[in-house]
Enzyme design. Structure first.
Site, PDB file in Angstrom:
ATOM      1  N   ARG A  46       0.831  -1.218   0.000  1.00 41.93           N
ATOM      2  CA  ARG A  46       0.000   0.000   0.000  1.00 41.93           C
ATOM      3  C   ARG A  46       0.862   1.263   0.000  1.00 41.93           C
ATOM      4  O   ARG A  46       0.335   2.379  -0.004  1.00 41.93           O
ATOM      5  CB  ARG A  46      -0.874   0.031   1.257  1.00 41.93           C
ATOM      6  N   SER A  47       2.185   1.094   0.050  1.00 40.23           N
ATOM      7  CA  SER A  47       3.058   2.265   0.175  1.00 40.23           C
ATOM      8  C   SER A  47       2.900   3.272  -0.969  1.00 40.23           C
ATOM      9  O   SER A  47       2.900   4.482  -0.718  1.00 40.23           O
ATOM     10  CB  SER A  47       4.514   1.830   0.307  1.00 40.23           C
ATOM     11  N   LYS A  68      15.430  -6.210   4.154  1.00 38.44           N
ATOM     12  CA  LYS A  68      15.802  -5.118   5.069  1.00 38.44           C
ATOM     13  C   LYS A  68      17.237  -5.248   5.584  1.00 38.44           C
ATOM     14  O   LYS A  68      17.875  -4.246   5.887  1.00 38.44           O
ATOM     15  CB  LYS A  68      14.823  -5.053   6.244  1.00 38.44           C
ATOM     16  N   ASP A 114      10.523   1.924  11.016  1.00 33.85           N
ATOM     17  CA  ASP A 114       9.437   1.057  11.504  1.00 33.85           C
ATOM     18  C   ASP A 114       9.118   1.298  12.980  1.00 33.85           C
ATOM     19  O   ASP A 114       7.950   1.408  13.369  1.00 33.85           O
ATOM     20  CB  ASP A 114       9.810  -0.419  11.324  1.00 33.85           C
ATOM     21  N   GLY A 156       8.335 -11.893  19.467  1.00 32.18           N
ATOM     22  CA  GLY A 156       9.068 -12.088  18.228  1.00 32.18           C
ATOM     23  C   GLY A 156      10.463 -11.505  18.326  1.00 32.18           C
ATOM     24  O   GLY A 156      10.718 -10.602  19.138  1.00 32.18           O
ATOM     25  N   ALA A 157      11.359 -12.055  17.512  1.00 28.80           N
ATOM     26  CA  ALA A 157      12.743 -11.567  17.538  1.00 28.80           C
ATOM     27  C   ALA A 157      13.328 -11.568  16.136  1.00 28.80           C
ATOM     28  O   ALA A 157      14.522 -11.788  15.947  1.00 28.80           O
ATOM     29  CB  ALA A 157      13.575 -12.429  18.479  1.00 28.80           C
ATOM     30  N   GLY A 199      13.241  -9.409  12.174  1.00 33.10           N
ATOM     31  CA  GLY A 199      13.527  -8.045  11.751  1.00 33.10           C
ATOM     32  C   GLY A 199      12.502  -7.042  12.259  1.00 33.10           C
ATOM     33  O   GLY A 199      12.856  -5.920  12.630  1.00 33.10           O
ATOM     34  N   TYR A 205      -1.952  -6.174   9.078  1.00 31.61           N
ATOM     35  CA  TYR A 205      -3.278  -5.582   8.951  1.00 31.61           C
ATOM     36  C   TYR A 205      -4.072  -6.404   7.945  1.00 31.61           C
ATOM     37  O   TYR A 205      -3.540  -7.325   7.317  1.00 31.61           O
ATOM     38  CB  TYR A 205      -3.198  -4.100   8.563  1.00 31.61           C
TER      39      TYR A 205
END
Ligand code: ATR
Length: 292
Positions: free
Chosen positions: A24-25, A74, A113, A138-139, A141, A232
């Site tokens: 969506r960017s 990333k 982010d 979580g661990a 990125g 989302y």
């Protein structure tokens, strides 16, 4: 200036990833450009899995000014840059590149982010992080990008819980000095040692994508806790249902998406867009889609 001449003279940016077709960017940045009157065009750049760096170099050589970077590149984006912001260094990952000339120090890598997440929580959701107990699940990125800005917001405690404890420990070790600087109690643990009654619970795992459900029990939520999934749309739905069923205030990652985009736009253009109308627009779009 007409729309056509604006496109011709616009500075070019893109979101680079694989896959990238559902991003969506471009729409978000198009809104920002219109709102601020900036001559920006923003597209999607599908990069081959084994050729990310060459693809980005070619994009820059063609006159582009910068890009956002998404999964799974990333870490490679971070390596590509000559200079990195402190928050990108802490994350060891970058979601934003600015193609500065060598005479200006070379390409700059940033990670927007985490600050996007914190802005969404504190400004859009109106939930303070200062003095609060936060569980970050979580661990990978996504989690690594979030932790630095969360610590800078001054919570009382942050627990990083992950299926693979070593990965959580590595992230925590890297952030230990920052946590101490801000007086935050920071620890790593496995999923069954996450603890209970957190004020804010952030899901940065890919568990919802695999359809395996929320990998911790509802005791992690204090009544009325903010429970946020970085995903989302349909990918976040199971988590949101779980959070509501257990007395939490559910929030998806759409606000984070818009806020991290605004931070990137600001880095590139030196002007901060107003995110509220863009988030409202994106919300209507995403909710409209998931209703069908
Ligand atoms: P990202 O860059 O989006 O964070 P990643 O680096 O692949 O993606 O990390 C995915 C995260 O989701 C990891 O923390 C992973 O746990 P492990 O480090 O143990 O692999 C977590 N994850 C993925 N599927 C999961 C599941 N079914 N249950 C629990 N955690 C899961």
């Amino acid at each position: 200036m007409s729309d056509i001449s604006q496109i011709i003279t616009a500075d070019r940016y893109a979101v680079a990833g694989n896959p990238v077709e559902h991003s969506r960017s471009p729409l978000i940045h198009q809104h920002f450009a219109q709102q601020t009157g900036q001559g920006v065009s923003y597209s999607r750049l599908l990069c081959p899995m084994d050729g990310f760096k060459a693809h980005i170099k070619a994009f820059a050589a063609g006159g582009a000014k910068g890009c956002n970077v998404t999964v799974p590149f990333k870490f490679e984006a971070f390596e590509l840059a000559a200079r990195r912001t402190a928050r990108a260094e802490l994350a060891q990952a970058a979601n934003t590149l600015r193609f500065d000339a060598d005479s200006d120090g070379g390409w700059l890598a940033d990670n927007t982010d985490g600050v996007g997440l914190v802005r969404d929580i504190t400004l859009n959701a109106g939930v303070p992080l200062a003095g609060q107990r936060v569980l970050l699940l979580g661990a990978g990125g996504a989690s690594a990008g979030a932790l630095g800005p969360i610590l800078e917001a001054g919570p009382a405690e942050v627990v990083v819980a992950n299926r693979t404890v070593d990965k959580a420990q590595a992230i925590v070790d890297r952030h230990a000095a920052l946590a101490a600087q801000h007086g935050v109690l920071l620890r790593a643990c496995g999923l069954d040692q996450a603890g209970e009654a957190f004020d804010v619970f952030i899901n940065a795992t890919a568990a919802s994508l695999s359809g395996s459900g929320v990998p911790v029990g509802p005791q992690v939520l204090k009544p009325g806790a903010l429970a946020l999934d970085m995903m989302y749309g349909t990918a976040a739905q199971a988590f949101l249902d779980w959070a509501r069923a257990h007395g939490g205030v559910a929030r998806d990652g759409l606000g984070m998406l818009v806020e991290q985009a605004a931070e990137s736009f600001t880095l590139w253009r030196g002007i901060r867009p107003d995110t509220a109308p863009v988030l409202a627009h994106m919300r209507a779009l995403v909710d409209g889609h998931s209703a069908h």
